[in-house]
Design a protein around this motif. Structure first.
Motif, PDB file in Angstrom:
ATOM      1  N   UNK A 144       2.388   7.073 -10.735  1.00 41.31           N
ATOM      2  CA  UNK A 144       1.475   7.523  -9.436  1.00 41.31           C
ATOM      3  C   UNK A 144       2.258   7.612  -8.191  1.00 41.31           C
ATOM      4  N   UNK A 145       2.480   8.810  -7.578  1.00 46.27           N
ATOM      5  CA  UNK A 145       3.242   9.139  -6.455  1.00 46.27           C
ATOM      6  C   UNK A 145       2.896   8.088  -5.266  1.00 46.27           C
ATOM      7  N   UNK A 146       1.896   7.463  -5.309  1.00 46.20           N
ATOM      8  CA  UNK A 146       1.670   6.522  -4.175  1.00 46.20           C
ATOM      9  C   UNK A 146       2.180   4.828  -4.627  1.00 46.20           C
ATOM     10  N   UNK A 147       2.404   4.778  -5.917  1.00 48.07           N
ATOM     11  CA  UNK A 147       2.941   3.663  -6.193  1.00 48.07           C
ATOM     12  C   UNK A 147       4.278   2.994  -5.800  1.00 48.07           C
ATOM     13  N   UNK A 148       4.125   2.038  -5.164  1.00 46.21           N
ATOM     14  CA  UNK A 148       5.514   1.575  -4.580  1.00 46.21           C
ATOM     15  C   UNK A 148       6.092   0.304  -5.427  1.00 46.21           C
ATOM     16  N   UNK A 149       5.397  -0.149  -6.239  1.00 44.37           N
ATOM     17  CA  UNK A 149       5.936  -1.370  -7.058  1.00 44.37           C
ATOM     18  C   UNK A 149       4.763  -2.494  -7.235  1.00 44.37           C
ATOM     19  N   UNK A 150       5.334  -3.389  -8.205  1.00 40.91           N
ATOM     20  CA  UNK A 150       4.249  -4.371  -8.569  1.00 40.91           C
ATOM     21  C   UNK A 150       4.605  -5.067 -10.236  1.00 40.91           C
ATOM     22  N   UNK A 151       3.544  -5.608 -10.515  1.00 40.20           N
ATOM     23  CA  UNK A 151       3.910  -6.509 -11.864  1.00 40.20           C
ATOM     24  C   UNK A 151       2.510  -6.633 -12.233  1.00 40.20           C
ATOM     25  N   UNK A 152       2.471  -6.457 -13.780  1.00 33.77           N
ATOM     26  CA  UNK A 152       1.443  -6.630 -14.564  1.00 33.77           C
ATOM     27  C   UNK A 152       1.363  -8.058 -15.278  1.00 33.77           C
ATOM     28  N   UNK A 153       0.349  -8.617 -15.947  1.00 35.36           N
ATOM     29  CA  UNK A 153       0.478  -9.668 -16.658  1.00 35.36           C
ATOM     30  C   UNK A 153      -0.846 -10.030 -17.483  1.00 35.36           C
ATOM     31  N   UNK A 154      -0.394 -10.564 -18.514  1.00 34.12           N
ATOM     32  CA  UNK A 154      -1.604 -11.055 -19.263  1.00 34.12           C
ATOM     33  C   UNK A 154      -1.271 -12.353 -20.357  1.00 34.12           C
TER      34      UNK A 154
END
Length: 221
Positions: free
Chosen positions: A167-177
């Motif tokens: 996504x061009x608007x995405x700047x960063x992050x993290x997922x979890x489960x």
């Protein structure tokens, strides 16, 4: 949304604009690894080689890619073992307390433990700290695909498990489960609002569909 708790916050202003159940600590799963990267950067000598679970030696900073993109639990444990797991986890707890995350605690460096818990408010604080002070972690976490090379010259190729990375608007992050945490996500975006672009953090905890919930909250915004 399916999330039991969420926060939408303006990162630059430090203002929460929408929340649900945001004050109660909940298992965060692999969002943990953002703090693992922060503490590894501060406690392991920059440029030091670390032996990865695949038996190859890599510069410590390169191991942040499998940590963040593949959410590699073995790499998280390896980084912690470099300084001693108990000491490392203690430093994780000290670090987040120092930036104002008063409802956060860690029991391991990977996020598998259900005792790795944080409120959505605290994770919004973490997003703001990363964006303002340690943006290199977000820059790493948004890469679609990365190759890292071991000391012996072997290449380890990996793709980002986070489907928002494109996504061009995405700047960063993290997922979890995990079973206890459900699906979790910390995501930061540049969002056009009116005539300006705002930096927005979206935190979802105990979700059944983190991507749908994140997009629903962005559409609301």
């Amino acid at each position: 949304t399916s999330a039991h708790a969420y926060v939408v916050s303006d990162v630059a202003r430090g203002r929460v604009v929408l929340e649900k159940g945001a004050g109660s600590p909940r298992p965060m799963a692999s969002i943990t690894k953002l703090v693992t990267a922060l503490v590894a950067r501060e406690t392991i000598e920059h440029g030091q080689d670390v032996r990865a679970p695949n038996g190859e030696d890599y510069v410590v900073g390169d191991l942040f890619y499998p940590l963040l993109l593949r959410s590699d639990n073995a790499v998280a444990n390896t980084l912690a073992q470099t300084v001693g797991t108990r000491t490392f986890v203690s430093r994780m707890n000290t670090y987040v307390q120092g930036i104002g995350m008063k409802q956060t605690s860690f029991a391991d460096p990977s996020g598998l433990s259900p005792y790795n818990r944080a409120s959505a408010y605290d994770l919004a604080t973490l997003a703001r700290h990363l964006y303002r002070e340690k943006r290199f972690i977000f820059d790493m976490s948004k890469q679609d695909r990365v190759d890292i090379t071991s000391a012996d010259g072997d290449v380890w190729s990996m793709e980002n498990q986070n489907t928002l990375a494109g996504d061009p608007h995405f700047r960063g992050g993290k997922l979890g489960f995990t079973d206890e945490a459900g699906q979790t996500a910390l995501s930061v975006f540049h969002v056009p609002i009116g005539n300006e672009v705002r930096t927005i953090a979206v935190i979802v905890l105990h979700s059944q569909d983190w991507k749908q919930d994140t997009r629903t909250l962005l559409r609301w915004l």
